[in-house]
Structure formats: structure tokens, C-alpha cells
Design a protein around this motif. Sequence first.
Motif: not given
Length: 761
Positions: A309-329, A335-337
Motif C-alpha cells: 500500500e505504501a508503494l502504491r501510494d508513492f506511485a500515485e503521488r509521483i504520477g506518470v510523466a513523459k519526461n525523466n526526472s529524479l524523484v526525491d527519496i 508514503s511509508i511513514r
Amino acid sequence: MTQSVSPSRRSNFLTDIIDADLAAGKNDQKVVTRFPPEPNGYLHIGHSKSILLNFGLAEQYQGRCHLRMDDTNPVAEDIDYVRSIEHDVAWLGGKWDGEVRFASDYFPRMYELAERLVQAGKAYVDSQDVEEMRKNRGDFGRPGVNSPFRERSIAENLDLLRRMKAGEFADGTHVLRAKVDMSHPNILMRDPLIYRIRHAHHHRTGDTWCIYPMYDYAHPLEDAIEGITHSICTLEFETNRELYDWFLDQTGPWNPRPRQYEFARLALGYTVMSKRKLLQLVQDKRVSGWDDPRMPTVAGMRRRGVTPEALRDFAERIGVAKNNSLVDIGKLEFSIRQDLEKRCPRALAVLRPVAVTLTNWPDDMVQQLDLPWWPGDPSQGTRKVPFSKYLYIDRDDFSADPPADWRRLAVGREVRLQGAYFVRCDAIERSPDGQVTGLRCSVDLHSRGGEAQDGRQPAATLHWVDARHSVAAEVRLYDRLFNVELPDGEGDFLQHLNPDSLQTVTARIEPALTEGPERVQFVRVGYFFRDGKDSQPGAPVWNQTISLKDSWTKAKQPARGAKAKAEAQTPQPTAPTTDWAALVASDPALTALQTRYGLDAAALGRLAQDGERLAYFQDAAAVAGDGALTLRWLQNDLAGALAGAPFAALPFDGKAFGRMMADLAAGKLTNTAAKALIPAWVKRGGEFAAVLADSGLAAPVQGDQLRTALAEVLAAHGAEVARYRQGETKLLGVLLGALMRQAKGCDPQAARAALMAELQS
Ligand code: ATP
Ligand code: MG
């Protein structure tokens, strides 16, 4: 896990495409996606993004998603990897349609279609050697040359292909190629390989085959054979799409006809994600295995205590984009907390125990306190927590020499022990060499449950355990595996390993945890998960999933007084994290810039901290065209030459800088000359061209010279080239160095591009 992948309806550019397809009545109103891992390693968090996306779309549109092992490469693939992948996908909530599929099951069909291509005059057997083929392929500015075997007759091609398949030829003697166009502007379209000979054992098909299909041929056919409608892959495959379509058009008609769409792969700070690098960490024993809790693998995160569930929440938060970027850990950690905060009952554990003796408590008296698993809500269950004369508290909660604002235990101070009693420290016990060995305290016998009769409130409430009735446990505290945000950046990624990423302590945990929940919050410490692999009866091991607070961000703030002192004992991180992606996303103008030039969010966020510089950049990029290149040079070289002076002090405007960048991008100017002359330009002003003309620095090495040098370097380093192709990619540096020496004065980027084109062919 029974939870679904897609609890809520999401919308992104892919759902826009699907909505349009459905509205147009395409694919019989069906949505069929797939997740196609190559079974040559464990899945990582990047894969989980792809899994959640593909399975999520299928679920959102009541379609299907296939789990397909893309096992067309006989070497490096392994049945253990297949099992781990199935397990991880299921754990993430992916429900694949039917059985797990294997690309190797389609080998007969792929071969049959290859014969059809030959019969249609769309493919031929080429017998040039690798070197000739490479030479004749041309490069960016130069069309390729037709193979002398390109006009073989259909009968001869068919005969040769069948004999290739029958095993008559050695590896590398012939290949089957598509007949497209040797002068196609997209180099991938210059008669791409379809089959190569490889006498290798395959983990599923054994020795049935000695020819194996190339990825670009196999992948579209796998999709078409399975009836995939939307084939989603990462951005690197954008240029392959043309070929994907070509193969489908030549082998079709297919119904449904799959379409390829690309999205940005996930890149996370403080992490490496390439399977090759993860494998290296495992093989070099830098970690305990693929499932080491510090690994960004799904198995590692699961063992650490992260939930789907935490990984899913994270995936939803970062969304789906068309250009590469670095996501802040930090986003992942958030999401885990959030997830654990809601699901973890609270328990008592002391990680660094110091002994406490309650001098006024009867020697043999043990009370069993009834403490709720969820504070303030006994209806959710309670557990017995023993309390007696001998206790432990954490040594960080005591100070022998308390600073002015100290609130926890010290001689003469009183604290509350959570859910138990008030205690006051009267004296310190020391060993002969002066070390603190224990604390002598008195207890307020009328404060049971943590409330005094006179209503007084101590400044602190501490966690504690009973000394004789608690259990020793090995507790593993994890920190980030790398101590820089971009371990893939400069040099060998291994040099950036964080030496303090694992700390092991012998803690004391309350007895209820031997039988109780496997995932808890250790009060005031963090979230912990019982290690299913290394725990033994009577010798439990607990992994810290995550601390209660983000110590990395906290470390950035100026530390004060007692807090600082206490924190000084825990390893302090070196790099703060700022949520650049969120910052950029919150500002429409920045988002537009990011999209227009494909900029990295962190780089853009940093630039935007200086409005003047941002405006200067916009002028420059508009002229240069290449925004990413301009941003890099502006931040590194131009700002460097300014040495802290404001951009307004520059004697030339953004447009002039943009003109110089345009020359650089077009190869009219070498990186070396640009680097060398920017400082002089900043002093002198005017047009860069004038500075360059006066400098006498050589014009760029011409393409032909570079090609000659490249040929010489490749000839002289045959062994390194072969090892590079087998996966030792760190040899790139060696080869590039040799090339730079050979082609003195050439542009490093051009050299690198030319070398990569050769190595990847
Ligand atoms: P690696 O480069 O580490 O070997 P890969 O892309 O080759 O990874 P595959 O097994 O081929 O690994 O990947 C399976 C699927 O997962 C592909 O569709 C790929 O696009 C997707 N994928 C891999 N890495 C990422 C990532 N970082 N972010 C999103 N999707 C990813
Ligand atoms: Mg791959």
C-alpha cells in the motif's frame, strides 16, 4: 494481499489515450496491457511503478494485464528470478490474466513469421562479419552502405535461414536482417537484425534453438501474439517505436494491433536501479542479498517492512510523466511513514539500554500492567507489560551533565515512564573508570498508570522495559545505502556507498513482542518489522523500516541545545533533501519550462532560486534550442566564472550566451574551447565568437578524423570492447580516454556519442 492495485480512478496521459481509443471504438473496446520483465534479476522499485501502472490501467478499464517473462536471451536468465518476479508482482497486488506467459513459448511462431518475411522479400541473410556490418551501417551524419548479400534470392535466403536454425553454422557467421533502408535517418531502421546464431542453452527451451530473436523483433510480436492493445514502456524506447510498428505492419494484419507508448522511468535519489549494478552489490557482498533491506528491490523493501500500500501510494503521488526526472527519496519515505502510522500498534523497546534500579520498590514484586496496543484505545486490544524493581531506559534519555534546556532524566529530575509510574533519579552508579553503569531512582508509588495524584506533569515521558522480563533482540537500523543523491553520477558508484547504512544494536524488547504483531512502532523510536529470515526462537531480529521522523531533513535545520547533543550520537547525514519536483510542479511557469526543454526538476528548482538567473536562462535557451545543455553550462561554467557575482554583472546578455550554446550544440565549437574561454569572455564581453577567433584555439576535429581515430582505438582495444559488450560497462571510461587521446582536440560529447554508437551496435 487481496487489495486491488487501483483503488481510485487515476488520470494521466495514458488514460487520455485509452479514453480516446475507447471513444473511437478501437480494439473492440478492450484494454490489454502487460508487464514484461526479463528474468535476469530481482524486481526493483522502478519495476513496481511499471507494475502498478500496467495492472492498474487494466483494472481501471476492466481489461486484462499479462505477466510475461521476456526470456528471449538465453544467457543470464534463471528460474529463481522467474519465481521471485511472480512472488513480487503478486505481493504488489498484480493479478495477471491466466498463466504466467513466456516469450520463449512464441519462438516457433516468431520463426514462422521470419520465414514469411523472407518469402515476402522483406528479410535477408547477411554474411558480413560484425565489423563490416558496423562499418556499413553509417552513423548520424552518414548513410549506410548496402550489404553485398542484400540482394540474395528468396530461395537462397530461405535455405540459409533454415540451415541457421538447423545448427549448421557457427555463432556470428550469419544473421537474418530486415530489409528496410540503409540510409534511413533513424539508424535503428537500417536493416535491423532479426535473428542471430547463438549456440546456447536456454532455461526453458533447452537446446531446441540455436538462433535467438533480437529484442526489437521479438517484443512487438510478443505483444501482437498476446493481443496487447497498449504496450507501455520507458522513454529510452522512443526511437525503437518506428521499428516496432514496421515489424507489426510487415507481419500483420493483427487484431488488435498493439501500440507502443513511452513514459518516464522512475529514478530515485540515493539509489541505483540498474539490475547490473544491483547484481554487483549482491555478488561483491556489499549487501546480504537481493532481499537485503537496504536494497531498492521489492524483496528488500518487503523484508524491511514496507507494505504494498505504501508503494502504491508513492506511485500515485509521483504520477506518470513523459519526461525523466529524479524523484526525491523523501517522497517514498513520506508514503511509508504515512502508511505505517495508521497500521502499526505501539510497543516498548529500548535500543541502547541503561539499567535503572527503583530503590523504593519491593524486591520481588512484579506488576503486570495492561497497556493498549493503540494508545488511548484499549478496545483494540491490550497486552501485559511487566514492571518491577529493575528496568531499562535508553541511555540517550539520560544525561549526567544536562544542558540548560534538558527535559529528560537527570539527577534530581522526574520523568514519566509511559503507561507506568513517575520516577526520579537520585544517583548515578559508575564503574571504577567512571562509566555510567546504572541509575538509582525512586518511584512515586501513587502514580500508577502515569498520572500523579497531585496532578503534576513531568517534562518528559520515556519508553522503558523491565530488565528481567524483557527479551534481548538484535535490532538492525538502516540508513540510505548511498551517501550522495546521484551515485550513478561521477566515477564508480561503489565509492558512494554509505559505510553507516547498517547499524546493529542489541536491544531489549517487551515480552509481548515474541508472540505479538510482526509490524509495530517502537514508541519514540520508529517503525519496525520482525525479520522473517534471520529471527530464531528466543533470538528475534527486528528491522527498522523507517525512523519516526525524517532525520535527513531535520539535520539541515540548525541544531540547538539538548536536542542537538542527543542527536549528535546518531549518524548525521550529509545531504539535505528538498522536494524540487513538488516545487516545480507547484509553479505553472516552471512546469512549462520543464516540459518544453525536458529539464531535470532538481536542476530547474535550484536555478529558480535566483529569479535573475532564471530570466537569463530563458533568454539563452530560447536562442540555443537545447535547454538542458544551456542549463548545465549556465550553472556550471558561466556561474563558475562569475564566482558569486550576480548575473546582472555579465557583460553580455542571455541571447549572446544562447548563440554560443547553439554553436556548441551544432558541433561548431568544442567543449574544450568553450570551457577554456568562458572566463575570458566574462571579463571581456562582446560576442563569444570574437573571443574564440582571438584565442587561436583549434576548430573542432572533423567527423572524418574522429571516425579514423575511433577505428584505431577499437582495433587496438579489441579485448576491452568485447568485455564491454559482455556487460563490463565501466570500461567505457578506458575506451573514451583512449579515443580522446587519439583524436586530440575533439569534442568529448561527439566522441562519446560515436563510441557509444559503436559499442551498442
Ligand atoms: P535494468 O535496466 O535494470 O536491467 P530493465 O528495464 O532492463 O531494467 P526489464 O526486466 O526489461 O528491466 O523491465 C521490465 C519492465 O519494467 C519494462 O517494461 C521496463 O520498462 C520497466 N522498468 C524497468 N525499470 C523501470 C524504472 N526505473 N521505472 C519504470 N519502469 C521500469
Ligand atoms: Mg530490459
